[in-house]
Design a protein around this motif. Structure first.
Motif, short mmCIF file in Angstrom:
data_model
loop_
_atom_site.label_atom_id
_atom_site.label_comp_id
_atom_site.label_asym_id
_atom_site.label_seq_id
_atom_site.Cartn_x
_atom_site.Cartn_y
_atom_site.Cartn_z
N VAL A 134 -22.66 103.36 -5.16
CA VAL A 134 -21.27 103.05 -5.53
C VAL A 134 -20.57 104.30 -6.05
CG1 VAL A 134 -19.77 101.74 -7.09
CG2 VAL A 134 -21.69 100.60 -5.95
N TRP A 135 -21.22 105.04 -6.93
CA TRP A 135 -20.61 106.25 -7.48
C TRP A 135 -20.29 107.24 -6.36
CZ3 TRP A 135 -18.59 107.58 -12.04
CH2 TRP A 135 -18.85 106.76 -13.14
N ARG A 136 -21.23 107.43 -5.45
CA ARG A 136 -20.99 108.37 -4.34
C ARG A 136 -19.83 107.90 -3.47
NH1 ARG A 136 -27.20 109.72 -2.62
NH2 ARG A 136 -27.60 111.15 -4.34
N ALA A 137 -19.76 106.61 -3.20
CA ALA A 137 -18.67 106.08 -2.39
C ALA A 137 -17.33 106.27 -3.09
CB ALA A 137 -18.91 104.60 -2.08
N ALA A 138 -17.30 106.05 -4.40
CA ALA A 138 -16.06 106.24 -5.16
C ALA A 138 -15.65 107.71 -5.16
CB ALA A 138 -16.23 105.74 -6.59
N ILE A 139 -16.59 108.60 -5.32
CA ILE A 139 -16.29 110.03 -5.30
C ILE A 139 -15.76 110.43 -3.92
CG2 ILE A 139 -17.32 112.34 -5.39
CD1 ILE A 139 -19.21 111.15 -7.61
N ASP A 140 -16.38 109.92 -2.87
CA ASP A 140 -15.89 110.20 -1.51
C ASP A 140 -14.47 109.66 -1.32
OD1 ASP A 140 -18.22 111.48 -0.81
OD2 ASP A 140 -19.04 109.77 0.32
N LEU A 141 -14.21 108.45 -1.84
CA LEU A 141 -12.89 107.85 -1.72
C LEU A 141 -11.82 108.75 -2.31
CD1 LEU A 141 -11.17 105.31 -1.00
CD2 LEU A 141 -11.62 104.52 -3.34
N ARG A 172 -13.11 95.51 -14.00
CA ARG A 172 -13.41 96.93 -13.80
C ARG A 172 -14.56 97.07 -12.81
NH1 ARG A 172 -14.49 100.03 -19.13
NH2 ARG A 172 -16.39 98.82 -18.90
N PRO A 173 -14.42 97.97 -11.82
CA PRO A 173 -15.50 98.17 -10.87
C PRO A 173 -16.83 98.50 -11.54
CG PRO A 173 -13.51 99.24 -10.08
CD PRO A 173 -13.23 98.76 -11.47
N ILE A 174 -16.80 99.25 -12.61
CA ILE A 174 -18.03 99.63 -13.31
C ILE A 174 -18.76 98.39 -13.83
CG2 ILE A 174 -17.02 100.00 -15.61
CD1 ILE A 174 -19.51 102.41 -14.06
N ASP A 175 -18.01 97.36 -14.21
CA ASP A 175 -18.63 96.12 -14.70
C ASP A 175 -19.13 95.27 -13.53
OD1 ASP A 175 -18.02 96.84 -17.34
OD2 ASP A 175 -16.05 95.87 -17.23
N VAL A 176 -18.33 95.17 -12.49
CA VAL A 176 -18.70 94.35 -11.33
C VAL A 176 -19.93 94.91 -10.64
CG1 VAL A 176 -17.93 93.53 -9.06
CG2 VAL A 176 -16.34 93.53 -11.00
N ALA A 206 -33.43 99.10 -6.31
CA ALA A 206 -33.26 99.26 -7.76
C ALA A 206 -31.77 99.30 -8.10
CB ALA A 206 -33.95 100.54 -8.23
N ARG A 207 -31.44 98.75 -9.25
CA ARG A 207 -30.05 98.77 -9.71
C ARG A 207 -29.51 100.20 -9.77
NH1 ARG A 207 -27.64 94.09 -12.66
NH2 ARG A 207 -29.39 92.71 -12.45
N GLU A 208 -30.37 101.11 -10.17
CA GLU A 208 -29.95 102.50 -10.27
C GLU A 208 -29.56 103.03 -8.90
OE1 GLU A 208 -33.09 101.52 -11.49
OE2 GLU A 208 -32.32 101.18 -13.49
N ASP A 209 -30.31 102.67 -7.87
CA ASP A 209 -29.99 103.12 -6.52
C ASP A 209 -28.64 102.57 -6.08
OD1 ASP A 209 -32.42 104.42 -6.45
OD2 ASP A 209 -33.41 102.85 -5.28
N SER A 210 -28.37 101.32 -6.37
CA SER A 210 -27.10 100.71 -6.01
C SER A 210 -25.95 101.38 -6.75
CB SER A 210 -27.11 99.21 -6.34
OG SER A 210 -28.08 98.56 -5.57
N ALA A 211 -26.16 101.68 -8.01
CA ALA A 211 -25.13 102.35 -8.80
C ALA A 211 -24.83 103.73 -8.23
CB ALA A 211 -25.55 102.46 -10.26
N PRO A 232 -22.94 95.16 -6.66
CA PRO A 232 -22.46 96.46 -6.18
C PRO A 232 -21.81 96.37 -4.80
CG PRO A 232 -24.86 96.41 -6.25
CD PRO A 232 -24.37 95.17 -6.90
N GLN A 233 -22.25 95.42 -3.97
CA GLN A 233 -21.67 95.30 -2.64
C GLN A 233 -20.20 94.92 -2.69
OE1 GLN A 233 -23.33 96.13 0.30
NE2 GLN A 233 -21.18 96.13 0.95
N GLN A 234 -19.82 94.14 -3.69
CA GLN A 234 -18.41 93.76 -3.84
C GLN A 234 -17.56 95.00 -4.08
OE1 GLN A 234 -17.76 90.81 -6.88
NE2 GLN A 234 -15.64 90.50 -6.30
N VAL A 235 -18.06 95.92 -4.89
CA VAL A 235 -17.32 97.16 -5.17
C VAL A 235 -17.30 98.04 -3.92
CG1 VAL A 235 -17.17 99.20 -6.64
CG2 VAL A 235 -17.91 97.02 -7.62
#
Length: 75
Positions: free
Chosen positions: A20-27, A50-54, A12-17, A59-62
Motif C-alpha cells: 500500500v505504501w509503495r502504491a501511494a508513493i507511486d500515485l 483514513r487510508p492508514i486505518d483502513v 503478512a500484514r507488514e507485506d500488505s502495508a 489493504p485491498q480496499q485502499v
C-alpha cells in the motif's frame, strides 16, 4: 517444530502495508511526503476514513482506491 501444511498462509500484514505504501508513493510520483499526508487524511472513497486505518484491516480496499484515483475516478 511441527509445520501445519494444510493451513493456508496469508500474506503478512507488514507485506500488505508495504504494498500500500509503495502504491501511494507511486500515485504521488515518488513524493513520500504527499503519500504520507494522503494516507493520514480522510478519503471520500473510503467513507471518510483514513487510508492508514483502513489498510490495517483491508489493504485491498485502499489499493483499489489508489487504482481508481490513478484512473481519474475519485469516489
Amino acid at each position: 517444530m511441527k509445520v501445519h501444511r494444510n493451513i493456508p498462509l496469508e500474506p503478512a500484514r507488514e507485506d500488505s502495508a508495504i504494498v500500500v505504501w509503495r502504491a501511494a508513493i507511486d500515485l504521488f510520483g515518488g513524493d513520500r511526503s504527499a503519500a504520507d499526508r494522503w494516507l493520514h487524511h480522510e478519503a471520500m472513497g473510503l467513507g471518510w476514513k483514513r487510508p492508514i486505518d483502513v489498510m490495517q484491516d483491508d489493504p485491498q480496499q485502499v489499493l483499489d482506491l489508489i487504482g481508481r484515483i490513478d484512473h481519474g475516478v475519485y469516489t
